[in-house]
Design a protein around this motif. Structure first.
Motif, mmCIF file in Angstrom:
data_model
loop_
_atom_site.group_PDB
_atom_site.id
_atom_site.type_symbol
_atom_site.label_atom_id
_atom_site.label_comp_id
_atom_site.label_asym_id
_atom_site.label_seq_id
_atom_site.Cartn_x
_atom_site.Cartn_y
_atom_site.Cartn_z
ATOM 1 N N CYS A 140 7.573 5.554 -9.628
ATOM 2 C CA CYS A 140 6.293 4.927 -9.967
ATOM 3 C C CYS A 140 5.477 4.572 -8.725
ATOM 4 N N ALA A 141 6.142 4.442 -7.563
ATOM 5 C CA ALA A 141 5.418 4.120 -6.337
ATOM 6 C C ALA A 141 4.857 5.358 -5.639
ATOM 7 N N ASP A 142 5.125 6.542 -6.183
ATOM 8 C CA ASP A 142 4.613 7.776 -5.574
ATOM 9 C C ASP A 142 3.110 7.707 -5.338
ATOM 10 N N ARG A 143 2.404 7.045 -6.252
ATOM 11 C CA ARG A 143 0.944 7.068 -6.234
ATOM 12 C C ARG A 143 0.324 6.201 -5.156
ATOM 13 N N ILE A 144 1.098 5.211 -4.671
ATOM 14 C CA ILE A 144 0.493 4.330 -3.665
ATOM 15 C C ILE A 144 1.034 4.567 -2.265
ATOM 16 N N ILE A 145 2.204 5.185 -2.132
ATOM 17 C CA ILE A 145 2.801 5.351 -0.802
ATOM 18 C C ILE A 145 1.870 6.062 0.181
ATOM 19 N N PRO A 146 1.145 7.133 -0.219
ATOM 20 C CA PRO A 146 0.259 7.787 0.758
ATOM 21 C C PRO A 146 -0.780 6.845 1.368
ATOM 22 N N TYR A 147 -1.142 5.778 0.658
ATOM 23 C CA TYR A 147 -2.127 4.823 1.171
ATOM 24 C C TYR A 147 -1.490 3.784 2.095
ATOM 25 N N LEU A 148 -0.146 3.716 2.081
ATOM 26 C CA LEU A 148 0.543 2.666 2.836
ATOM 27 C C LEU A 148 1.121 3.154 4.151
ATOM 28 N N ILE A 149 1.187 4.471 4.335
ATOM 29 C CA ILE A 149 1.746 5.030 5.557
ATOM 30 C C ILE A 149 0.692 5.022 6.665
ATOM 31 N N LYS A 150 1.029 4.426 7.802
ATOM 32 C CA LYS A 150 0.104 4.410 8.943
ATOM 33 C C LYS A 150 0.319 5.636 9.822
ATOM 34 N N GLU A 151 1.533 5.848 10.212
ATOM 35 C CA GLU A 151 1.916 6.986 11.042
ATOM 36 C C GLU A 151 3.428 7.075 10.951
ATOM 37 N N LYS A 152 3.994 8.041 11.638
ATOM 38 C CA LYS A 152 5.439 8.212 11.555
ATOM 39 C C LYS A 152 6.160 6.918 11.929
ATOM 40 N N LYS A 153 7.071 6.512 11.052
ATOM 41 C CA LYS A 153 7.870 5.299 11.228
ATOM 42 C C LYS A 153 7.045 4.021 11.281
ATOM 43 N N ASP A 154 5.913 4.005 10.592
ATOM 44 C CA ASP A 154 5.138 2.765 10.512
ATOM 45 C C ASP A 154 4.394 2.730 9.185
ATOM 46 N N ILE A 155 4.312 1.547 8.610
ATOM 47 C CA ILE A 155 3.603 1.364 7.343
ATOM 48 C C ILE A 155 2.697 0.149 7.449
ATOM 49 N N HIS A 156 1.780 0.035 6.509
ATOM 50 C CA HIS A 156 0.877 -1.113 6.446
ATOM 51 C C HIS A 156 1.595 -2.318 5.839
ATOM 52 N N ASN A 157 1.251 -3.519 6.331
ATOM 53 C CA ASN A 157 1.637 -4.735 5.616
ATOM 54 C C ASN A 157 0.912 -4.712 4.275
ATOM 55 N N THR A 158 1.673 -4.806 3.201
ATOM 56 C CA THR A 158 1.123 -4.534 1.867
ATOM 57 C C THR A 158 1.316 -5.704 0.909
ATOM 58 N N LEU A 159 0.245 -6.063 0.216
ATOM 59 C CA LEU A 159 0.266 -7.089 -0.823
ATOM 60 C C LEU A 159 -0.071 -6.423 -2.157
ATOM 61 N N ILE A 160 0.842 -6.540 -3.123
ATOM 62 C CA ILE A 160 0.622 -5.976 -4.461
ATOM 63 C C ILE A 160 0.224 -7.114 -5.391
ATOM 64 N N VAL A 161 -0.908 -6.974 -6.074
ATOM 65 C CA VAL A 161 -1.492 -8.060 -6.866
ATOM 66 C C VAL A 161 -1.666 -7.620 -8.315
ATOM 67 N N SER A 162 -1.272 -8.493 -9.254
ATOM 68 C CA SER A 162 -1.547 -8.214 -10.667
ATOM 69 C C SER A 162 -1.292 -9.461 -11.499
ATOM 70 N N PRO A 163 -1.842 -9.526 -12.708
ATOM 71 C CA PRO A 163 -1.448 -10.571 -13.651
ATOM 72 C C PRO A 163 -0.010 -10.308 -14.103
ATOM 73 N N PRO A 164 0.610 -11.252 -14.828
ATOM 74 C CA PRO A 164 1.962 -11.021 -15.351
ATOM 75 C C PRO A 164 2.018 -9.784 -16.247
ATOM 76 N N ARG A 165 3.177 -9.143 -16.261
ATOM 77 C CA ARG A 165 3.487 -8.002 -17.129
ATOM 78 C C ARG A 165 2.608 -6.777 -16.835
ATOM 79 N N CYS A 166 2.233 -6.621 -15.591
ATOM 80 C CA CYS A 166 1.450 -5.438 -15.211
ATOM 81 C C CYS A 166 2.213 -4.530 -14.252
ATOM 82 N N GLY A 167 3.486 -4.823 -14.007
ATOM 83 C CA GLY A 167 4.335 -3.889 -13.291
ATOM 84 C C GLY A 167 4.455 -4.058 -11.800
ATOM 85 N N LYS A 168 4.049 -5.204 -11.246
ATOM 86 C CA LYS A 168 4.084 -5.316 -9.781
ATOM 87 C C LYS A 168 5.509 -5.350 -9.233
ATOM 88 N N THR A 169 6.428 -6.032 -9.925
ATOM 89 C CA THR A 169 7.809 -6.065 -9.440
ATOM 90 C C THR A 169 8.468 -4.704 -9.576
#
Length: 333
Positions: A140-169
């Motif tokens: 399910c995370a396939d769709r967001i990983i391309p936006y989180l990769i900065k460069e090889k061996k580095d990623i963005h500090n990421t905050l996932i936000v949603s109301p309850p029962r929307c799948g963030k966990t």
């Protein structure tokens, strides 16, 4: 989840008369089940991804008068089954209002709170129980990983936000797994997880049940801020992941980790950017550019619908349809 697994992990904690009702459910219905709510004097209530129903001896129904009415004794028996007839064994968990059972499922309680020193000391005279069904949705995370990769061996500090029962966990769990194992040509990260409420790893008796990847270390049932400091001192993580931040102590620990060069992935309840900026603790993190990716989820097209992604300047990042095809936006979790 199939009927056999459901019986072994959840239904066994219910009184016999309620167990029989669940035998009417099909595996396809169980796979979409999110919550089982038992309230004294009310019909047994089941929450699915896209529906709110009731359950009786004849199966699912939308008419509450046909649902099986929960008795005070049903609640009492369920509590005894959950604690294996030893309330003392669960005293600490009951003080927090929930326990985690085999399979990583979370069981919450309401009733009369016993207050000590201005805080809830424990809950007694139980009036309701909520079984929250946890499950993995690998990929399910396939769709967001391309936006989180900065460069090889580095990623963005990421905050996932949603109301309850929307799948963030659920999204967080799969993100941890993929980054720990390695993503595409990117080698895996050493990830430390602080799982204060045993929801990410679904730990039971010290062992996490969900797949969090091969390079992941999990600290279960520990306050987030203390857990982050402990991981920094003892486990040399490249990434720290946790769920549902919100306190000033959480913010201090996050800033400490960021200053140490550790990447962060975490979640928070919220609906939009404006709402987050009204909360002083979160506003401080956002204004200090700690998070360079902020992902908003909703339930608009099912749990896990990706609405927007912002950068550290709170600018909207255009979403590519190549990554976010509408049919791929929906998952259950």
């Amino acid at each position: 989840m199939n009927q056999k697994m459901f019986q072994e992990e959840i239904v066994k904690f219910l009184p016999k008369r309620l167990r029989a009702c669940f035998m009417t459910l099909e595996d396809t219905e169980l796979s979409n089940l999110q919550e089982i709510r038992l309230r004294v004097g009310r019909p047994m209530n089941l929450i699915f991804d896209d529906a709110d129903s009731f359950l009786g001896k004849s199966g699912l129904c939308f008419d509450p008068t046909n649902g099986e009415i929960i008795l005070e004794d049903d609640i009492g028996q369920t509590i005894l089954f959950l604690c294996n007839h030893s309330m003392y064994a669960l005293d600490e968990e009951l003080r927090q209002g929930f326990i985690t059972i085999s399979g990583g499922h979370r069981v919450g309680f309401v009733g009369r709170g016993v207050i000590k020193d201005g805080m809830i000391h424990r809950i007694k005279e139980f009036s309701g129980i909520n079984f929250r069904i946890t499950r993995e949705v690998k990929g399910c995370a396939d769709r967001i990983i391309p936006y989180l990769i900065k460069e090889k061996k580095d990623i963005h500090n990421t905050l996932i936000v949603s109301p309850p029962r929307c799948g963030k966990t659920t999204m967080l769990r799969d993100l941890i797994r993929q980054l720990s194992n390695g993503y595409s040509s990117i080698p895996g990260f050493k990830i430390g997880v602080v799982d204060e409420r045993s929801e990410i790893g679904g730990s039971f008796q010290g062992i996490f049940r969900h797949d969090l990847g091969i390079r992941t270390d999990l600290l279960d049932h520990c306050p987030k801020s203390e857990g982050m400091y402990l991981l920094i001192r003892s486990m040399s993580p490249e990434v720290i992941a946790t769920d549902e931040i919100g306190s000033a102590q959480d913010v201090a620990a996050i800033q400490e980790a960021a200053n140490a060069g550790i990447r962060l992935i975490t979640t928070v309840h919220g609906r939009d950017l404006e709402e987050l900026l009204k909360r002083p603790v979160l506003k401080k993190l956002l204004k200090n550019n700690i998070f360079t990716r902020i992902v908003f989820l909703s339930h608009r097209e099912g749990a896990g619908t990706i609405e927007k992604i912002f950068d550290e300047n709170l600018s909207n990042i255009p979403l590519s349809v190549n990554y976010l095809d509408v049919k791929e936006r929906v998952f259950y979790g």
